[in-house]
Design an enzyme around this catalytic site. Structure first.
Site, mmCIF file in Angstrom:
data_model
loop_
_atom_site.group_PDB
_atom_site.id
_atom_site.type_symbol
_atom_site.label_atom_id
_atom_site.label_comp_id
_atom_site.label_asym_id
_atom_site.label_seq_id
_atom_site.Cartn_x
_atom_site.Cartn_y
_atom_site.Cartn_z
ATOM 1 N N TYR A 56 3.692 -3.228 3.082
ATOM 2 C CA TYR A 56 3.904 -2.195 2.075
ATOM 3 C C TYR A 56 4.416 -0.906 2.717
ATOM 4 O O TYR A 56 3.664 -0.142 3.321
ATOM 5 C CB TYR A 56 2.606 -1.907 1.316
ATOM 6 C CG TYR A 56 2.003 -3.096 0.607
ATOM 7 C CD1 TYR A 56 2.779 -4.198 0.238
ATOM 8 C CD2 TYR A 56 0.646 -3.121 0.284
ATOM 9 C CE1 TYR A 56 2.228 -5.289 -0.409
ATOM 10 C CE2 TYR A 56 0.088 -4.204 -0.377
ATOM 11 C CZ TYR A 56 0.881 -5.288 -0.717
ATOM 12 O OH TYR A 56 0.314 -6.370 -1.358
ATOM 13 N N HIS A 143 -0.872 -13.088 4.584
ATOM 14 C CA HIS A 143 0.032 -12.611 3.540
ATOM 15 C C HIS A 143 1.241 -13.537 3.371
ATOM 16 O O HIS A 143 2.029 -13.719 4.302
ATOM 17 C CB HIS A 143 0.513 -11.199 3.903
ATOM 18 C CG HIS A 143 1.003 -10.402 2.745
ATOM 19 N ND1 HIS A 143 1.548 -9.139 2.886
ATOM 20 C CD2 HIS A 143 1.034 -10.664 1.418
ATOM 21 C CE1 HIS A 143 1.884 -8.672 1.703
ATOM 22 N NE2 HIS A 143 1.594 -9.578 0.794
#
Length: 326
Positions: A56, A143
């Site tokens: 992010y 992830h």
């Protein structure tokens, strides 16, 4: 840093969390002050679960979230981040270049490098701790492993996560993914505590109900539901036909499903976003719902919608019309 690490009890995972991709400049740039205001609104609204990732904003989300949470008592919140992508210098960076190909409005001075080795997973955790300025990570997810190599993840990355948990380096381990097959394979193959199901168990569509949830029930793995607004389609009470779905246009069959769900919500005087936030929690397997937001008012509204009283008749009617599982 000398803070103790430790496992998080299942009952300690808050029912509502904040997904901090937006403070990593997802879709639009925020100043540090604007990002702080968003996080402050989340905290003041009672949100105590915070999720981030190196992905992010190429680390910006972790840095901003960590700076904010360092001002709060450590035992009053649950913090999760992710592993699998290391951040390394980008040899193709040019002055003014941005990471907009990944939807983040940050300089692309770094690049994401997949690494599912034990050394890579450990490096990812150490580097996340450094960016956050916080030693204790309550939940560490792998992830999006299916975007790189799921077989390699099952063979190397998940055993590495299990070792970190055994050492007390992290409290809980899991997978974060928007692919039901990858979620199911991970739950069945690894000893996971918590998984983050992104967009696959929402008011609009529930592919995770077929295999993911049964696997979690069987294995005693709890679920955090994310992307519950389906790319924003469920974020307002009056859906838009031109709304974005995943990475393209909304298919006709899902539009018809969405309009019927909205009609039923209106008939019960329930805002569609409230039903979207609360739907996943109707399953005993779901411990928490994580929502995003780039403006303070969005965080305050989401907290209010999460607390809204929703009549059981709404869920019954949606189930009768096979719009949600019975």
């Amino acid at each position: 840093m000398s803070e103790p690490v430790g496992a998080v009890a299942l009952s300690a995972i808050p029912a509502l969390g904040y997904g901090a991709a937006n403070v990593g400049n997802l879709f639009r740039a925020l100043t540090d002050d604007e990002a702080w205001a968003v996080l402050d609104a989340a905290w003041e609204s009672g949100i105590r679960l915070y999720d981030t990732a190196p992905h992010y904003g190429l680390g910006l989300s972790e840095r901003r979230l960590g700076a904010f949470l360092q001002t709060k008592p450590r035992d009053e919140y649950v913090l999760s981040t992710k592993a699998g992508r290391l951040l390394r210098p980008n040899p193709e960076h040019v002055a003014g270049g941005l990471d907009t190909a990944n939807d983040f409005h940050v300089p692309d001075e770094l690049q994401r490098v997949w690494d599912f080795s034990e050394a890579g997973i450990r490096a990812s955790l150490d580097e996340s701790r450094e960016r956050l300025g916080i030693e204790r990570i309550d939940i560490l997810y792998l992830h999006d492993p299916e975007r790189h190599d799921l077989d390699l993840a099952l063979a190397e990355a998940f055993p590495a996560l299990e070792e970190l948990r055994a050492e007390g380096q992290v409290g809980r381990i899991g997978i974060g993914s928007m692919t039901a097959d990858a979620l199911t394979a991970a739950v069945r193959s690894a000893d996971l505590d918590t998984i983050m199901v992104a967009g696959r168990y929402t008011l609009l569509e529930q592919p995770a109900a077929v295999d993911v949830i049964p696997a979690c029930v069987e294995r005693g793995t709890d679920i955090v539901a994310a992307s519950v607004f389906n790319s924003g389609l469920l974020a307002q009470s009056e859906p838009r036909r031109d709304g974005r779905y995943e990475y393209g246009a909304l298919p006709d069959d899902l539009w018809q499903r969405l309009t019927r769900i909205a009609e039923i919500c209106r008939a019960h005087d329930v805002p569609l976003p409230a039903a979207a936030i609360q739907f996943p929690l109707q399953s005993p397997a779901v411990a928490s719902v994580v929502v995003g937001g780039s403006r303070p008012e969005q965080l305050r509204q989401n907290a209010q919608l999460a607390a809204l009283d929703i009549p059981a008749d709404l869920w019954r009617e949606l189930a009768t019309e096979t719009l949600i599982p019975a």
